[in-house]
Design a protein around this motif. Sequence first.
Motif, PDB file in Angstrom:
ATOM      1  N   PHE A  38     -13.417  25.558  11.887  1.00 16.75           N
ATOM      2  CA  PHE A  38     -12.214  25.762  11.086  1.00 16.75           C
ATOM      3  C   PHE A  38     -11.042  25.737  12.064  1.00 16.75           C
ATOM      4  O   PHE A  38     -11.049  26.429  13.085  1.00 16.75           O
ATOM      5  CB  PHE A  38     -12.240  27.090  10.332  1.00 16.75           C
ATOM      6  N   THR A  39     -10.018  24.934  11.753  1.00 16.17           N
ATOM      7  CA  THR A  39      -8.908  24.697  12.675  1.00 16.17           C
ATOM      8  C   THR A  39      -7.674  25.502  12.286  1.00 16.17           C
ATOM      9  O   THR A  39      -7.270  25.531  11.120  1.00 16.17           O
ATOM     10  CB  THR A  39      -8.524  23.203  12.698  1.00 16.17           C
ATOM     11  N   PHE A  40      -7.062  26.135  13.280  1.00 17.20           N
ATOM     12  CA  PHE A  40      -5.707  26.675  13.156  1.00 17.20           C
ATOM     13  C   PHE A  40      -4.801  25.823  14.031  1.00 17.20           C
ATOM     14  O   PHE A  40      -5.096  25.596  15.214  1.00 17.20           O
ATOM     15  CB  PHE A  40      -5.636  28.139  13.600  1.00 17.20           C
ATOM     16  N   CYS A  41      -3.694  25.344  13.473  1.00 20.44           N
ATOM     17  CA  CYS A  41      -2.839  24.406  14.200  1.00 20.44           C
ATOM     18  C   CYS A  41      -1.390  24.535  13.730  1.00 20.44           C
ATOM     19  O   CYS A  41      -1.063  25.361  12.871  1.00 20.44           O
ATOM     20  CB  CYS A  41      -3.338  22.974  14.000  1.00 20.44           C
ATOM     21  N   GLY A  42      -0.525  23.703  14.285  1.00 18.68           N
ATOM     22  CA  GLY A  42       0.883  23.689  13.909  1.00 18.68           C
ATOM     23  C   GLY A  42       1.386  22.261  13.796  1.00 18.68           C
ATOM     24  O   GLY A  42       0.835  21.439  13.089  1.00 18.68           O
ATOM     25  N   HIS A  43       2.471  21.985  14.527  1.00 19.67           N
ATOM     26  CA  HIS A  43       3.047  20.656  14.688  1.00 19.67           C
ATOM     27  C   HIS A  43       3.817  20.141  13.467  1.00 19.67           C
ATOM     28  O   HIS A  43       4.887  19.552  13.604  1.00 19.67           O
ATOM     29  CB  HIS A  43       1.961  19.641  15.069  1.00 19.67           C
ATOM     30  N   ILE A  44       3.304  20.373  12.277  1.00 19.64           N
ATOM     31  CA  ILE A  44       3.877  19.763  11.074  1.00 19.64           C
ATOM     32  C   ILE A  44       5.125  20.493  10.583  1.00 19.64           C
ATOM     33  O   ILE A  44       5.987  19.897   9.932  1.00 19.64           O
ATOM     34  CB  ILE A  44       2.813  19.722   9.951  1.00 19.64           C
ATOM     35  N   HIS A  45       5.246  21.806  10.880  1.00 24.59           N
ATOM     36  CA  HIS A  45       6.307  22.650  10.307  1.00 24.59           C
ATOM     37  C   HIS A  45       6.247  22.604   8.775  1.00 24.59           C
ATOM     38  O   HIS A  45       7.197  22.211   8.100  1.00 24.59           O
ATOM     39  CB  HIS A  45       7.703  22.213  10.760  1.00 24.59           C
ATOM     40  N   PRO A  46       5.118  22.973   8.173  1.00 22.82           N
ATOM     41  CA  PRO A  46       4.919  22.728   6.743  1.00 22.82           C
ATOM     42  C   PRO A  46       5.851  23.521   5.831  1.00 22.82           C
ATOM     43  O   PRO A  46       6.208  24.668   6.118  1.00 22.82           O
ATOM     44  CB  PRO A  46       3.459  23.161   6.528  1.00 22.82           C
ATOM     45  N   SER A  47       6.209  22.890   4.726  1.00 19.68           N
ATOM     46  CA  SER A  47       6.969  23.550   3.668  1.00 19.68           C
ATOM     47  C   SER A  47       6.486  23.007   2.329  1.00 19.68           C
ATOM     48  O   SER A  47       5.781  21.996   2.267  1.00 19.68           O
ATOM     49  CB  SER A  47       8.472  23.322   3.829  1.00 19.68           C
ATOM     50  N   ILE A  48       6.865  23.690   1.270  1.00 25.20           N
ATOM     51  CA  ILE A  48       6.478  23.307  -0.079  1.00 25.20           C
ATOM     52  C   ILE A  48       7.725  23.294  -0.957  1.00 25.20           C
ATOM     53  O   ILE A  48       8.599  24.151  -0.812  1.00 25.20           O
ATOM     54  CB  ILE A  48       5.404  24.282  -0.641  1.00 25.20           C
ATOM     55  N   LYS A  49       7.829  22.323  -1.837  1.00 28.53           N
ATOM     56  CA  LYS A  49       8.940  22.267  -2.787  1.00 28.53           C
ATOM     57  C   LYS A  49       8.481  22.825  -4.129  1.00 28.53           C
ATOM     58  O   LYS A  49       7.448  22.426  -4.664  1.00 28.53           O
ATOM     59  CB  LYS A  49       9.422  20.829  -2.975  1.00 28.53           C
ATOM     60  N   LEU A  50       9.261  23.761  -4.654  1.00 26.67           N
ATOM     61  CA  LEU A  50       8.963  24.347  -5.949  1.00 26.67           C
ATOM     62  C   LEU A  50      10.063  23.985  -6.935  1.00 26.67           C
ATOM     63  O   LEU A  50      11.237  23.925  -6.576  1.00 26.67           O
ATOM     64  CB  LEU A  50       8.848  25.871  -5.835  1.00 26.67           C
ATOM     65  N   LYS A  51       9.654  23.770  -8.183  1.00 25.97           N
ATOM     66  CA  LYS A  51      10.598  23.407  -9.225  1.00 25.97           C
ATOM     67  C   LYS A  51      10.715  24.551 -10.220  1.00 25.97           C
ATOM     68  O   LYS A  51       9.716  25.127 -10.649  1.00 25.97           O
ATOM     69  CB  LYS A  51      10.129  22.146  -9.960  1.00 25.97           C
ATOM     70  N   GLY A  52      11.961  24.875 -10.575  1.00 26.75           N
ATOM     71  CA  GLY A  52      12.198  25.907 -11.565  1.00 26.75           C
ATOM     72  C   GLY A  52      12.604  25.300 -12.889  1.00 26.75           C
ATOM     73  O   GLY A  52      12.421  24.106 -13.145  1.00 26.75           O
ATOM     74  N   GLY A 110      15.006  23.741 -15.653  1.00 25.33           N
ATOM     75  CA  GLY A 110      16.121  22.819 -15.475  1.00 25.33           C
ATOM     76  C   GLY A 110      15.930  21.988 -14.237  1.00 25.33           C
ATOM     77  O   GLY A 110      14.870  21.426 -13.982  1.00 25.33           O
ATOM     78  N   ARG A 111      16.968  21.928 -13.414  1.00 25.46           N
ATOM     79  CA  ARG A 111      16.918  21.113 -12.198  1.00 25.46           C
ATOM     80  C   ARG A 111      16.819  21.960 -10.926  1.00 25.46           C
ATOM     81  O   ARG A 111      17.124  21.486  -9.835  1.00 25.46           O
ATOM     82  CB  ARG A 111      18.167  20.229 -12.125  1.00 25.46           C
ATOM     83  N   GLU A 112      16.398  23.177 -11.064  1.00 20.48           N
ATOM     84  CA  GLU A 112      16.301  24.054  -9.904  1.00 20.48           C
ATOM     85  C   GLU A 112      15.210  23.568  -8.955  1.00 20.48           C
ATOM     86  O   GLU A 112      14.117  23.209  -9.374  1.00 20.48           O
ATOM     87  CB  GLU A 112      15.988  25.486 -10.346  1.00 20.48           C
ATOM     88  N   ARG A 113      15.539  23.552  -7.674  1.00 21.77           N
ATOM     89  CA  ARG A 113      14.593  23.153  -6.639  1.00 21.77           C
ATOM     90  C   ARG A 113      14.747  24.107  -5.457  1.00 21.77           C
ATOM     91  O   ARG A 113      15.851  24.534  -5.121  1.00 21.77           O
ATOM     92  CB  ARG A 113      14.846  21.720  -6.156  1.00 21.77           C
ATOM     93  N   ILE A 114      13.635  24.422  -4.823  1.00 19.73           N
ATOM     94  CA  ILE A 114      13.689  25.239  -3.618  1.00 19.73           C
ATOM     95  C   ILE A 114      12.593  24.778  -2.668  1.00 19.73           C
ATOM     96  O   ILE A 114      11.503  24.394  -3.096  1.00 19.73           O
ATOM     97  CB  ILE A 114      13.537  26.746  -3.943  1.00 19.73           C
TER      98      ILE A 114
END
Length: 208
Positions: A143-157, A159-163
Amino acid sequence: MNLTIRNQKFQLHPLGGLFWVEKSLLLISDMHLGKVSHFRKFGAAVPRKVIHKNFLLLDQIVADFQPFQICFLGDLFHSSLNKEWELFENWVAKTPAEILLVAGNHDIIAPEKFEKVNVSIFPELVIDSFLLTHHPEEREHHFTFCGHIHPSIKLKGFGRERIKLPCFFKSNNQMILPAFGQFTGTHTLNPKKNDEVYAIVEDSIIKV
């Protein structure tokens, strides 16, 4: 947020670090120390206080877990030596934990500099069935623990809300840690059916 992976206990911290309970090992990825000074040198209007913020956050997460060891999963420094190295030296000197570095693609400072301050460098580490590396890699039986990508996720609320939120991004045999540094940027990942995403929302971790 507490997780169990392969019968081992891990804690996700909203600052972006991960603590392996049984080993008393704190994992941190992609600090990119020196990046602020590097950009300021070439005229970018980045507040100097961001430099000290990185070290304050390091102090905070170390105080929360009091680990025996701290392992940086690559890109500890953004580029070549600058004034932030002295701040790092001072931080290492006052931190009681043993400090390890799994070298990333940005870690171009001579290994001798790290060795002089008692920071051990490795291309990767294997502890039991866990692989600690910088670049994402799915290796058989690990099982790997790593980085490099700087991961994020986009969530939609509604209407047109985005975060967009930084996150811990877990697949079947790998977890990508978020960037710990305050001046790093993120890369949006799109989870597949079996992926697990743990988003950082202010002072909390939320599974989404």
